[in-house]
Design a protein around this motif. Structure first.
Motif, PDB file in Angstrom:
ATOM      1  N   VAL A  76      27.081  28.063  44.343  1.00  0.00           N
ATOM      2  CA  VAL A  76      27.634  28.322  43.016  1.00  0.00           C
ATOM      3  C   VAL A  76      27.450  27.063  42.177  1.00  0.00           C
ATOM      4  O   VAL A  76      27.393  25.947  42.708  1.00  0.00           O
ATOM      5  CB  VAL A  76      29.132  28.729  43.122  1.00  0.00           C
ATOM      6  CG1 VAL A  76      29.977  27.544  43.541  1.00  0.00           C
ATOM      7  CG2 VAL A  76      29.643  29.330  41.829  1.00  0.00           C
ATOM      8  N   TYR A  77      27.336  27.251  40.858  1.00  0.00           N
ATOM      9  CA  TYR A  77      27.144  26.139  39.923  1.00  0.00           C
ATOM     10  C   TYR A  77      28.364  26.051  39.017  1.00  0.00           C
ATOM     11  O   TYR A  77      28.811  27.072  38.470  1.00  0.00           O
ATOM     12  CB  TYR A  77      25.877  26.396  39.102  1.00  0.00           C
ATOM     13  CG  TYR A  77      25.533  25.336  38.090  1.00  0.00           C
ATOM     14  CD1 TYR A  77      25.327  24.012  38.476  1.00  0.00           C
ATOM     15  CD2 TYR A  77      25.399  25.658  36.741  1.00  0.00           C
ATOM     16  CE1 TYR A  77      24.998  23.038  37.546  1.00  0.00           C
ATOM     17  CE2 TYR A  77      25.067  24.696  35.804  1.00  0.00           C
ATOM     18  CZ  TYR A  77      24.871  23.386  36.206  1.00  0.00           C
ATOM     19  OH  TYR A  77      24.540  22.426  35.278  1.00  0.00           O
ATOM     20  N   ASP A  78      28.922  24.852  38.845  1.00  0.00           N
ATOM     21  CA  ASP A  78      30.152  24.705  38.053  1.00  0.00           C
ATOM     22  C   ASP A  78      29.895  24.203  36.635  1.00  0.00           C
ATOM     23  O   ASP A  78      30.841  23.869  35.911  1.00  0.00           O
ATOM     24  CB  ASP A  78      31.143  23.775  38.769  1.00  0.00           C
ATOM     25  CG  ASP A  78      30.643  22.333  38.901  1.00  0.00           C
ATOM     26  OD1 ASP A  78      29.612  21.989  38.272  1.00  0.00           O
ATOM     27  OD2 ASP A  78      31.284  21.539  39.628  1.00  0.00           O
ATOM     28  N   ARG A  80      28.087  21.507  36.003  1.00  0.00           N
ATOM     29  CA  ARG A  80      27.590  20.131  36.163  1.00  0.00           C
ATOM     30  C   ARG A  80      26.834  19.960  37.468  1.00  0.00           C
ATOM     31  O   ARG A  80      25.754  19.382  37.491  1.00  0.00           O
ATOM     32  CB  ARG A  80      28.756  19.137  36.123  1.00  0.00           C
ATOM     33  CG  ARG A  80      29.456  19.051  34.775  1.00  0.00           C
ATOM     34  CD  ARG A  80      30.503  17.955  34.786  1.00  0.00           C
ATOM     35  NE  ARG A  80      29.922  16.638  35.036  1.00  0.00           N
ATOM     36  CZ  ARG A  80      30.645  15.541  35.242  1.00  0.00           C
ATOM     37  NH1 ARG A  80      31.974  15.612  35.244  1.00  0.00           N
ATOM     38  NH2 ARG A  80      30.063  14.383  35.450  1.00  0.00           N
ATOM     39  N   HIS A  82      26.148  21.648  41.754  1.00  0.00           N
ATOM     40  CA  HIS A  82      26.108  22.820  42.618  1.00  0.00           C
ATOM     41  C   HIS A  82      26.993  22.595  43.834  1.00  0.00           C
ATOM     42  O   HIS A  82      27.211  21.463  44.275  1.00  0.00           O
ATOM     43  CB  HIS A  82      24.670  23.087  43.071  1.00  0.00           C
ATOM     44  CG  HIS A  82      23.736  23.421  41.949  1.00  0.00           C
ATOM     45  ND1 HIS A  82      23.517  24.707  41.522  1.00  0.00           N
ATOM     46  CD2 HIS A  82      22.979  22.614  41.160  1.00  0.00           C
ATOM     47  CE1 HIS A  82      22.653  24.684  40.519  1.00  0.00           C
ATOM     48  NE2 HIS A  82      22.314  23.436  40.272  1.00  0.00           N
ATOM     49  N   HIS A  83      27.485  23.702  44.383  1.00  0.00           N
ATOM     50  CA  HIS A  83      28.268  23.678  45.609  1.00  0.00           C
ATOM     51  C   HIS A  83      27.636  24.668  46.576  1.00  0.00           C
ATOM     52  O   HIS A  83      27.251  25.776  46.184  1.00  0.00           O
ATOM     53  CB  HIS A  83      29.724  24.053  45.347  1.00  0.00           C
ATOM     54  CG  HIS A  83      30.373  23.212  44.289  1.00  0.00           C
ATOM     55  ND1 HIS A  83      31.036  22.044  44.577  1.00  0.00           N
ATOM     56  CD2 HIS A  83      30.442  23.364  42.941  1.00  0.00           C
ATOM     57  CE1 HIS A  83      31.497  21.511  43.449  1.00  0.00           C
ATOM     58  NE2 HIS A  83      31.139  22.302  42.450  1.00  0.00           N
ATOM     59  N   SER A  96      28.630  19.332  48.363  1.00  0.00           N
ATOM     60  CA  SER A  96      28.374  19.171  46.924  1.00  0.00           C
ATOM     61  C   SER A  96      26.933  18.713  46.762  1.00  0.00           C
ATOM     62  O   SER A  96      26.427  17.890  47.541  1.00  0.00           O
ATOM     63  CB  SER A  96      29.330  18.145  46.311  1.00  0.00           C
ATOM     64  OG  SER A  96      29.025  16.831  46.773  1.00  0.00           O
ATOM     65  N   ASN A 164      34.096  33.031  39.966  1.00  0.00           N
ATOM     66  CA  ASN A 164      34.899  32.053  39.224  1.00  0.00           C
ATOM     67  C   ASN A 164      35.239  30.814  40.058  1.00  0.00           C
ATOM     68  O   ASN A 164      36.040  29.967  39.636  1.00  0.00           O
ATOM     69  CB  ASN A 164      36.186  32.704  38.702  1.00  0.00           C
ATOM     70  CG  ASN A 164      37.119  33.138  39.829  1.00  0.00           C
ATOM     71  OD1 ASN A 164      36.820  32.954  41.013  1.00  0.00           O
ATOM     72  ND2 ASN A 164      38.250  33.725  39.464  1.00  0.00           N
ATOM     73  N   ARG A 165      34.653  30.727  41.259  1.00  0.00           N
ATOM     74  CA  ARG A 165      34.765  29.554  42.135  1.00  0.00           C
ATOM     75  C   ARG A 165      36.197  29.296  42.609  1.00  0.00           C
ATOM     76  O   ARG A 165      36.551  28.174  42.955  1.00  0.00           O
ATOM     77  CB  ARG A 165      34.219  28.287  41.443  1.00  0.00           C
ATOM     78  CG  ARG A 165      32.821  28.437  40.904  1.00  0.00           C
ATOM     79  CD  ARG A 165      32.296  27.138  40.306  1.00  0.00           C
ATOM     80  NE  ARG A 165      33.149  26.646  39.227  1.00  0.00           N
ATOM     81  CZ  ARG A 165      33.120  27.086  37.977  1.00  0.00           C
ATOM     82  NH1 ARG A 165      32.283  28.044  37.634  1.00  0.00           N
ATOM     83  NH2 ARG A 165      33.911  26.568  37.062  1.00  0.00           N
ATOM     84  N   SER A 166      37.020  30.344  42.684  1.00  0.00           N
ATOM     85  CA  SER A 166      38.410  30.154  43.098  1.00  0.00           C
ATOM     86  C   SER A 166      38.619  30.392  44.598  1.00  0.00           C
ATOM     87  O   SER A 166      39.572  29.871  45.177  1.00  0.00           O
ATOM     88  CB  SER A 166      39.336  31.071  42.300  1.00  0.00           C
ATOM     89  OG  SER A 166      39.052  32.434  42.569  1.00  0.00           O
TER      90      SER A 166
END
Length: 412
Positions: A76-78, A80, A82-83, A96, A164-166
């Motif tokens: 996933v990309y936030d 800034r 990637h994770h 990260s 949503n990266r939650s």
């Protein structure tokens, strides 16, 4: 453009995960496992570029994962960085991947997290750009936890990060769906949802539903907040002959907030004399009823991917073949028989953007496929609104000829 199913790069280790990062970068992961064969276990990031007149992928950094090979993963990309959440045996490791700008004149330090390829491999410092600097990545492990607790052979088979990266959802050989806070990996809840391995998971784009498919022939839809079951997918054919293998949500073309759910199903038993076909199915993502189903042939399907714009659906097979369908009609658009020498372990579309087309050419799609044969291959179809140079030249000559004929008839 690469040849149809053409070789893009060759890795030093078997590949099990491929994920696009941006228009010109993607990661692969895999390895030889715990066996002391000298085969590495690693994450490797590649840059796609034109080299010697051909489209190629050049390794720009690598992160070793010790004695454990990554067998599945999600990214996933936030906005800034990637994770990447990866399955290593019965654990989930979160990494990260931070963008890093370096000067080609400076040597990149090897701190265990960032590695240049060995001597003799393609040199990423040959990449020219207007500033003389290069984009690279710094890979760091952030967190890890055990996610599967099968007493006989615990193993994480799949992980998905919510849009949503939650949270992150994991599944494995013990049949439990487990949901963890992301990126801290504190467990939110678990559900003993299946009697056998969970083979695949996907999360709805709004993040409110989780779909699981299992070797127990069941596909279930769960509430992502508390793990309560919403429904089962009802297989429209004879239930004991097929089982679900993969599931993916895909955008409905032209609609920003409407999605379909897609599954691939494979025969429960293989017969050389009378092989049963596999199926690709499109489901209504609100009612969870079948909208369309197509026979995908007798090559057993092993992987599934949807393009980010929802236009294309791709599958890989255990015999190494790759096919691409138009998602709304499930009409086959592309097929490359035995692109790989053994089963396809992963497929991934590059982003459907102008930035990608600037790198890979004016193509309708650019699809990456990987295998345990250590190869990364690229599959493309020319844009539907593009025409060959020869056709344009022929049309221009025909127009000129018609003008001469008309002028001759009028005596001009």
């Amino acid at each position: 453009m690469a040849d149809k199913g053409g070789l893009l790069a060759r890795s030093e280790f078997p590949l099990y995960v491929v994920k696009a990062l941006d228009e010109r970068h993607f990661l692969v992961a895999g390895g030889g496992g715990a066996a002391k064969t000298g085969i590495a276990n690693a994450i490797e990031i590649y840059e796609v570029k034109i080299q010697d007149g051909k489209l190629q992928a050049v390794s720009i950094c690598r992160h070793d994962t010790g004695s454990q090979a990554i067998m599945n993963g999600t990214n996933v990309y936030d906005g800034r960085n990637h994770h990447f959440a990866a399955g290593l045996d019965d654990e989930c490791h979160v990494y990260s991947l931070k963008y890093k700008v370096v000067s080609p004149k400076k040597k990149t330090s090897d701190d265990g997290n960032l590695r240049q390829r060995k001597k003799g491999d393609s040199n990423p410092d040959n990449t020219p750009n207007s500033t003389g600097k290069k984009i690279m990545f710094e890979i760091d492990k952030v967190k890890s936890t055990k996610t599967d607790f099968n007493k006989d052979s615990s193993f994480q088979k799949v992980a998905q990060i919510s849009p949503n990266r939650s949270f992150i959802a994991t599944g494995g050989t013990d049949g439990y769906l487990r949901v963890w806070k992301f990126p801290g990996l504190e467990k939110s809840f678990e559900v003993h949802g299946h009697k056998n391995d969970i083979d695949d998971i996907d999360i709805s784009p709004p993040g409110d539903k989780i779909v699981t498919v299992s070797r127990d022939h069941c596909a279930c839809v769960w509430n992502s907040k508390d793990g309560s079951k919403i429904t089962d997918l009802k297989w429209p054919l004879q239930s004991d002959e097929h089982r679900y293998r993969c599931c993916r949500y895909g955008l409905i073309e032209g609609k920003k907030d409407k999605y379909n759910l897609y599954t691939i199903s494979i025969p429960t038993k293989r017969s050389a004399q009378k092989p049963l076909p596999c199926f690709v199915t499109m489901w209504n993502s609100e009612k969870f009823t079948p909208k369309l189903m197509v026979n995908a042939g007798t090559e057993v399907l092993s992987s599934l991917a949807l393009s980010d714009d929802g236009v294309y659906l791709a599958v890989g097979t255990i015999s190494g073949s790759v096919a691409v369908y138009i998602s709304f009609s499930l009409q086959k658009l592309y097929y490359k028989k035995e692109a790989h020498s053994i089963f396809v372990t992963g497929i991934e579309f590059m982003p459907s953007s102008e930035g990608t087309r600037e790198v890979t050419g004016n193509q309708d799609f650019t699809l990456l496929s990987i295998s345990a044969d250590n190869t990364i291959r690229m599959h493309q179809v020319a844009a539907r609104n593009s025409y060959s140079v020869l056709l344009i030249v022929f049309g221009a000559l025909l127009i000129v000829l018609m003008l001469f004929v008309m002028l001759g008839e009028y005596g001009i």
